[in-house]
Enzyme design. Structure first.
Site, PDB file in Angstrom:
ATOM      1  N   ASP A 150       0.818  -1.215   0.000  1.00  0.00           N
ATOM      2  CA  ASP A 150       0.000   0.000   0.000  1.00  0.00           C
ATOM      3  C   ASP A 150       0.854   1.267   0.000  1.00  0.00           C
ATOM      4  O   ASP A 150       2.069   1.209   0.195  1.00  0.00           O
ATOM      5  CB  ASP A 150      -0.961  -0.005   1.200  1.00  0.00           C
ATOM      6  CG  ASP A 150      -0.283  -0.415   2.509  1.00  0.00           C
ATOM      7  OD1 ASP A 150       0.958  -0.396   2.571  1.00  0.00           O
ATOM      8  OD2 ASP A 150      -0.993  -0.755   3.466  1.00  0.00           O
TER       9      ASP A 150
ATOM     10  N   ASN B 178      -7.205  -2.684  14.145  1.00  0.00           N
ATOM     11  CA  ASN B 178      -8.606  -3.018  13.861  1.00  0.00           C
ATOM     12  C   ASN B 178      -8.719  -4.249  12.949  1.00  0.00           C
ATOM     13  O   ASN B 178      -9.765  -4.506  12.380  1.00  0.00           O
ATOM     14  CB  ASN B 178      -9.309  -1.816  13.209  1.00  0.00           C
ATOM     15  CG  ASN B 178      -8.642  -1.405  11.909  1.00  0.00           C
ATOM     16  OD1 ASN B 178      -7.682  -2.041  11.459  1.00  0.00           O
ATOM     17  ND2 ASN B 178      -9.129  -0.347  11.287  1.00  0.00           N
TER      18      ASN B 178
ATOM     19  N   HIS C 200      -6.968  -4.765  10.133  1.00  0.00           N
ATOM     20  CA  HIS C 200      -6.721  -4.567   8.697  1.00  0.00           C
ATOM     21  C   HIS C 200      -5.417  -5.228   8.261  1.00  0.00           C
ATOM     22  O   HIS C 200      -4.484  -5.411   9.048  1.00  0.00           O
ATOM     23  CB  HIS C 200      -6.788  -3.083   8.292  1.00  0.00           C
ATOM     24  CG  HIS C 200      -5.664  -2.216   8.710  1.00  0.00           C
ATOM     25  ND1 HIS C 200      -5.821  -0.882   9.006  1.00  0.00           N
ATOM     26  CD2 HIS C 200      -4.341  -2.464   8.860  1.00  0.00           C
ATOM     27  CE1 HIS C 200      -4.658  -0.359   9.306  1.00  0.00           C
ATOM     28  NE2 HIS C 200      -3.730  -1.305   9.234  1.00  0.00           N
TER      29      HIS C 200
HETATM   30  C1  GLP Z   1      -0.299   0.231   8.520  1.00  0.00           C
HETATM   31  C2  GLP Z   1       0.048  -0.587   7.273  1.00  0.00           C
HETATM   32  C3  GLP Z   1      -0.162  -2.069   7.505  1.00  0.00           C
HETATM   33  C4  GLP Z   1       0.476  -2.473   8.821  1.00  0.00           C
HETATM   34  C5  GLP Z   1      -0.203  -1.741   9.942  1.00  0.00           C
HETATM   35  C6  GLP Z   1       0.285  -2.128  11.321  1.00  0.00           C
HETATM   36  O1  GLP Z   1      -1.638   0.522   8.589  1.00  0.00           O
HETATM   37  N1  GLP Z   1      -0.709  -0.179   6.134  1.00  0.00           N
HETATM   38  O2  GLP Z   1       0.383  -2.786   6.413  1.00  0.00           O
HETATM   39  O3  GLP Z   1       0.366  -3.859   8.997  1.00  0.00           O
HETATM   40  O4  GLP Z   1       0.048  -0.361   9.746  1.00  0.00           O
HETATM   41  O5  GLP Z   1       1.366  -1.343  11.694  1.00  0.00           O
HETATM   42  P1  GLP Z   1       2.361  -1.646  12.877  1.00  0.00           P
HETATM   43  O6  GLP Z   1       3.219  -2.763  12.406  1.00  0.00           O
HETATM   44  O7  GLP Z   1       3.119  -0.364  13.036  1.00  0.00           O
HETATM   45  O8  GLP Z   1       1.544  -1.996  14.055  1.00  0.00           O
END
Ligand code: GLP
Length: 253
Positions: A67, A136, A138
């Site tokens: 993304d 959440n 995702h």
């Molecule tokens: C962002 C990215 C995701 C990632 C998520 C969790 O939203 N788009 O790909 O998995 O953050 O981030 P973190 O690893 O900092 O908890």
């Protein structure tokens, strides 16, 4: 689904790096799906170390990032493009032309999304997709209530995600509200998936994703239907999983 509990963040990252490096040793022209966020940072560090010390070779590897924020130029330190070059690509011998990240400044979002999916197909599909998980549930930026059949598309970020991302920006106004993300369909087409979760704040959501029903409200739950998923969960994120795993062992599953 293979669930591995790692004893800490270092252990989770080292195990993940062995899987990614193993993929490249077995298939030097692998197509890798890359994730951003805090979770894979040490995985990238470890892969850089293996590249520098043991010569892990990325010259034939192709990467597709999950993304990118809409409206942030590549040079912006908060863009995922900047993140990937800064934390990984600048320190390995990958070829620039083999790196694909959605263009957050595109004038034609629909075309950008279509050609992203087309490029993935042209390269023969993703061999190994690395994933983190949002608070959440995702994956990529596929927010709750996503359509599972979505390919790469424009996403409106959830309030919870905007809040979580705000830690990287000076003001709330600067936090992007939209992104381009591979869709669930794109992710589910990857031949193998490596999901990482670290930190106590992920305990609830990783439990929901792996052991509750499959629901668009927890986008990562769809991974239960993928045939080749390895989940590496760091100890504190695994606290709700442990009893479930013991039950599975007891019943011999
Ligand atoms: C962002 C990215 C995701 C990632 C998520 C969790 O939203 N788009 O790909 O998995 O953050 O981030 P973190 O690893 O900092 O908890």
């Amino acid at each position: 689904m293979r669930i591995v509990i790692a004893k800490d963040y270092e252990d989770m990252s080292a195990r993940a790096a062995r899987i990614v490096a193993g993929q490249i040793y077995l298939k030097p022209n692998s197509v890798l799906g890359m994730a951003t966020g805090s979770t894979p940072l040490m995985l990238y560090k470890e892969l850089i170390r293996v590249h520098q010390e043991v010569g892990l070779d990325f010259t034939e590897v192709t990467t597709f990032n999950l993304d990118e924020y809409l409206g942030l130029p590549k040079e912006d330190e908060q863009s995922y493009n900047y993140y990937m070059f800064h934390h990984f690509f600048n320190q390995i011998n990958i070829k620039k032309e083999n790196i694909y990240i959605p263009d957050g400044m595109t004038k034609d979002i629909e075309l950008e999304c279509k050609s992203y999916d087309r490029q993935i197909q042209k390269k023969g599909g993703i061999d190994l997709q690395v994933l983190g998980i949002g608070n959440n549930g995702h994956i990529g930026f596929n927010e709750p209530d996503i359509k599972f059949e979505a390919t790469t598309h424009k996403v409106k970020l959830d309030e919870e995600t905007i809040q979580a991302n705000s830690r990287f920006f000076n003001t709330m106004e600067e936090v992007p509200r939209f992104a381009i993300s591979m869709g669930i369909k794109t992710i589910m087409h990857a031949k193998k998936i490596l999901l990482l979760a670290s930190g106590e704040n992920k305990a609830e959501v990783i439990h929901q994703a792996l052991f509750n029903g499959i629901t668009p409200e927890v986008p990562a739950s769809i991974l239960q239907l993928h045939q080749d998923v390895t989940v590496i969960v760091e100890e504190s994120a695994a606290k709700l999983l442990k009893p479930k795993l013991q039950d599975l062992q007891r019943t011999g599953i």
